[in-house]
Design a protein around this motif. Structure first.
Motif, PDB file in Angstrom:
ATOM      1  N   ASP A   1      11.606   6.900  12.791  1.00 18.87           N
ATOM      2  CA  ASP A   1      10.216   6.670  12.387  1.00 18.87           C
ATOM      3  C   ASP A   1       9.634   7.817  11.572  1.00 18.87           C
ATOM      4  N   LYS A   2      10.500   8.548  10.873  1.00 18.31           N
ATOM      5  CA  LYS A   2      10.028   9.656  10.034  1.00 18.31           C
ATOM      6  C   LYS A   2       9.654   9.127   8.657  1.00 18.31           C
ATOM      7  N   GLN A   3       8.440   9.477   8.220  1.00 16.42           N
ATOM      8  CA  GLN A   3       7.974   9.037   6.914  1.00 16.42           C
ATOM      9  C   GLN A   3       8.238  10.099   5.859  1.00 16.42           C
ATOM     10  N   ARG A   4       8.509   9.630   4.652  1.00 13.65           N
ATOM     11  CA  ARG A   4       8.644  10.556   3.523  1.00 13.65           C
ATOM     12  C   ARG A   4       8.180   9.825   2.258  1.00 13.65           C
ATOM     13  N   VAL A   5       7.812  10.601   1.263  1.00 13.07           N
ATOM     14  CA  VAL A   5       7.379  10.048  -0.017  1.00 13.07           C
ATOM     15  C   VAL A   5       8.471  10.359  -1.035  1.00 13.07           C
ATOM     16  N   VAL A   6       8.937   9.313  -1.717  1.00 14.99           N
ATOM     17  CA  VAL A   6      10.088   9.439  -2.599  1.00 14.99           C
ATOM     18  C   VAL A   6       9.695   9.010  -4.016  1.00 14.99           C
ATOM     19  N   PRO A   7      10.171   9.738  -5.029  1.00  9.25           N
ATOM     20  CA  PRO A   7       9.858   9.351  -6.410  1.00  9.25           C
ATOM     21  C   PRO A   7      10.766   8.232  -6.908  1.00  9.25           C
ATOM     22  N   PHE A   8      10.312   7.530  -7.942  1.00  8.66           N
ATOM     23  CA  PHE A   8      11.162   6.585  -8.661  1.00  8.66           C
ATOM     24  C   PHE A   8      10.843   6.707 -10.142  1.00  8.66           C
ATOM     25  N   GLY A   9      11.663   6.079 -10.983  1.00  4.88           N
ATOM     26  CA  GLY A   9      11.528   6.252 -12.417  1.00  4.88           C
ATOM     27  C   GLY A   9      10.709   5.177 -13.104  1.00  4.88           C
ATOM     28  N   VAL A  10      10.568   5.331 -14.418  1.00  3.48           N
ATOM     29  CA  VAL A  10       9.770   4.405 -15.221  1.00  3.48           C
ATOM     30  C   VAL A  10      10.351   2.992 -15.222  1.00  3.48           C
ATOM     31  N   PRO A  11      11.676   2.808 -15.338  1.00  2.00           N
ATOM     32  CA  PRO A  11      12.203   1.434 -15.282  1.00  2.00           C
ATOM     33  C   PRO A  11      11.848   0.725 -13.977  1.00  2.00           C
ATOM     34  N   ALA A  12      11.917   1.456 -12.864  1.00  2.00           N
ATOM     35  CA  ALA A  12      11.541   0.863 -11.575  1.00  2.00           C
ATOM     36  C   ALA A  12      10.056   0.514 -11.565  1.00  2.00           C
ATOM     37  N   ALA A  13       9.223   1.396 -12.111  1.00  2.00           N
ATOM     38  CA  ALA A  13       7.779   1.129 -12.158  1.00  2.00           C
ATOM     39  C   ALA A  13       7.487  -0.121 -12.983  1.00  2.00           C
ATOM     40  N   ARG A  14       8.208  -0.280 -14.087  1.00  2.00           N
ATOM     41  CA  ARG A  14       8.029  -1.452 -14.940  1.00  2.00           C
ATOM     42  C   ARG A  14       8.393  -2.728 -14.183  1.00  2.00           C
TER      43      ARG A  14
ATOM     44  N   VAL B   1       6.908   6.144  -3.654  1.00  2.00           N
ATOM     45  CA  VAL B   1       6.800   5.154  -2.593  1.00  2.00           C
ATOM     46  C   VAL B   1       6.925   5.874  -1.254  1.00  2.00           C
ATOM     47  N   ARG B   2       6.105   5.482  -0.301  1.00  2.00           N
ATOM     48  CA  ARG B   2       6.164   6.042   1.051  1.00  2.00           C
ATOM     49  C   ARG B   2       7.007   5.106   1.907  1.00  2.00           C
ATOM     50  N   VAL B   3       8.036   5.666   2.558  1.00  2.00           N
ATOM     51  CA  VAL B   3       8.930   4.839   3.379  1.00  2.00           C
ATOM     52  C   VAL B   3       9.066   5.451   4.759  1.00  2.00           C
ATOM     53  N   THR B   4       9.480   4.622   5.702  1.00  2.00           N
ATOM     54  CA  THR B   4       9.727   5.073   7.072  1.00  2.00           C
ATOM     55  C   THR B   4      11.224   5.015   7.329  1.00  2.00           C
ATOM     56  N   GLY B   5      11.820   6.185   7.581  1.00  2.00           N
ATOM     57  CA  GLY B   5      13.260   6.271   7.768  1.00  2.00           C
ATOM     58  C   GLY B   5      13.656   6.308   9.219  1.00  2.00           C
TER      59      GLY B   5
ATOM     60  N   ASP C   1       0.813  -1.222   0.000  1.00  2.00           N
ATOM     61  CA  ASP C   1       0.000   0.000   0.000  1.00  2.00           C
ATOM     62  C   ASP C   1       0.847   1.274   0.000  1.00  2.00           C
ATOM     63  N   ASP C   2       2.126   1.157   0.279  1.00  4.97           N
ATOM     64  CA  ASP C   2       3.009   2.326   0.270  1.00  4.97           C
ATOM     65  C   ASP C   2       3.397   2.721  -1.149  1.00  4.97           C
ATOM     66  N   LEU C   3       3.154   1.838  -2.083  1.00  7.65           N
ATOM     67  CA  LEU C   3       3.564   2.053  -3.468  1.00  7.65           C
ATOM     68  C   LEU C   3       2.442   2.710  -4.263  1.00  7.65           C
ATOM     69  N   ASP C   4       2.769   3.746  -5.028  1.00  5.41           N
ATOM     70  CA  ASP C   4       1.808   4.396  -5.921  1.00  5.41           C
ATOM     71  C   ASP C   4       2.401   4.371  -7.322  1.00  5.41           C
ATOM     72  N   LEU C   5       2.043   3.355  -8.089  1.00  7.97           N
ATOM     73  CA  LEU C   5       2.614   3.206  -9.428  1.00  7.97           C
ATOM     74  C   LEU C   5       2.137   4.293 -10.377  1.00  7.97           C
TER      75      LEU C   5
ATOM     76  N   PRO D   1       0.586 -13.746   2.255  1.00  6.28           N
ATOM     77  CA  PRO D   1       1.497 -12.690   1.815  1.00  6.28           C
ATOM     78  C   PRO D   1       1.644 -11.540   2.791  1.00  6.28           C
ATOM     79  N   GLY D   2       0.609 -11.268   3.600  1.00  2.00           N
ATOM     80  CA  GLY D   2       0.685 -10.119   4.495  1.00  2.00           C
ATOM     81  C   GLY D   2       0.745  -8.819   3.712  1.00  2.00           C
ATOM     82  N   ALA D   3       1.273  -7.777   4.347  1.00  2.00           N
ATOM     83  CA  ALA D   3       1.292  -6.459   3.718  1.00  2.00           C
ATOM     84  C   ALA D   3       2.609  -6.144   3.034  1.00  2.00           C
ATOM     85  N   ALA D   4       3.647  -6.932   3.295  1.00  5.70           N
ATOM     86  CA  ALA D   4       4.998  -6.609   2.827  1.00  5.70           C
ATOM     87  C   ALA D   4       5.069  -6.488   1.313  1.00  5.70           C
ATOM     88  N   LEU D   5       5.794  -5.480   0.852  1.00  4.09           N
ATOM     89  CA  LEU D   5       6.001  -5.310  -0.580  1.00  4.09           C
ATOM     90  C   LEU D   5       6.947  -6.379  -1.120  1.00  4.09           C
TER      91      LEU D   5
END
Length: 309
Positions: free
Chosen positions: A178-191, A171-175, A162-166, A211-215
């Motif tokens: 416990d600070k969350q941030r939303v980070v971009p990725f490119g088209v090859p990663a999306a593919r 992608v939303r990650v917890t660093g 659910d953290d992934l927005d294709l 499977p649980g929630a894990a990506l």
């Protein structure tokens, strides 16, 4: 309070109140367990009896044993954290480690994998993924995300589906902390991620209890762990020329440097990396300048003085 009890209470403090990562808590725990053994040999068993002289002797013994400066610096930080907590919580009359110092870790530029080398690395991963093995599809997706978003390995392993927005390529990650941030990725990663979610992940999930929630899932269908990803990336980088670390953090270093080489703003790179301080991000400007200087030296006709004939 006896030292073993103090160490456990301090560990809980780091985990629940300070929000330290599991890696940092584990490292500090190992360091402080060694301190407790050293203190016991000096017949010091009560946390309140720790003093600056004993702490300095402990660091000196570690230095004499040949421990690296970075390790000594971490040990000093762990001891200071413990003694500060003991004093604040009323278990010690003073903060014995307040003036404890260790040699500064040597400034070392991070290893950076070149753009052409990264392209070859991904070509190999894509070839294996095209054969249809779910593990290979996962490996391609996780390496694409690690490099494409400059993530820490713990952030990638901790991400949920659910953290992934294709659609938005984020992608939303917890660093750290416990600070969350939303980070971009490119088209090859999306593919790669799309293929993995459609084919690879369901096949891996079928091997577990659900499977649980894990990506990202491991070979047995449970959430993949940092050690597994570290082994994967280390194997991939074994064949890549260059010295220095070969784990997932090398992909993060490389991504940050390539962003700056490509003209990205330092503040934007700071936000992508999740650094609290801009000073931490600035090391990559030094890496980029080093690469720029080397490129100039090799390419410019007036960069090197001709030798006398």
């Amino acid at each position: 309070m006896l030292l073993p009890e103090a160490l456990e209470a301090h560990r809980l403090h780091l985990e629940h109140e300070r929000g330290y990562s599991a890696h940092t808590i584990g490292s500090y725990g190992s360091d402080l367990a060694d301190l407790a053994r050293f203190a016991a040999n000096r017949e010091v068993t009560d946390a309140a009896d720790l003093d600056l002289e004993l702490l300095r002797d402990w660091l000196w013994a570690a230095s004499s044993a040949g421990l690296a400066r970075a390790t000594l610096a971490r040990r000093a930080a762990a001891a200071r954290s413990l003694t500060a907590w003991l004093h604040r919580s009323g278990h010690a009359p003073t903060d014995a480690g307040a003036r404890l110092r260790a040699p500064k870790a040597q400034g070392r530029l991070p290893r950076v994998v070149g753009g052409e080398q990264m392209r070859e690395l991904f070509e190999g991963l894509e070839g294996r993924a095209a054969e249809g093995a779910p593990e290979a599809q996962r490996d391609l997706a996780i390496v694409e995300l690690l490099y494409g978003s400059a993530l820490r390995v713990s952030e990638a392993c901790g991400a949920d589906v659910d953290d992934l927005d294709l659609g938005a390529l984020t992608v939303r990650v917890t660093g750290k902390g416990d600070k969350q941030r939303v980070v971009p990725f490119g088209v090859p990663a999306a593919r790669a991620l799309s293929t993995y979610l459609e084919r690879g992940r369901p096949a891996l999930a079928a091997r577990g209890d659900g499977p649980g929630a894990a990506l990202f899932l491991g070979d047995r269908g449970a959430r993949i762990g940092p050690r597994s990803v570290h082994r994967l990336v280390s194997r991939l980088l074994e064949a890549v020329p260059g010295s220095g670390p070969s784990g997932p953090h090398t992909l993060r270093h490389s991504a940050a440097t390539h962003l700056l080489d490509g003209g990205a703003d330092l503040r934007a790179v700071q936000a992508i990396l999740g650094h609290a301080s801009l000073g931490t991000t600035q090391i990559y400007t030094h890496v980029s300048m080093e690469r720029l200087t080397e490129s100039y030296r090799l390419a410019h006709p007036r960069a090197v003085q001709e030798e006398a004939g």
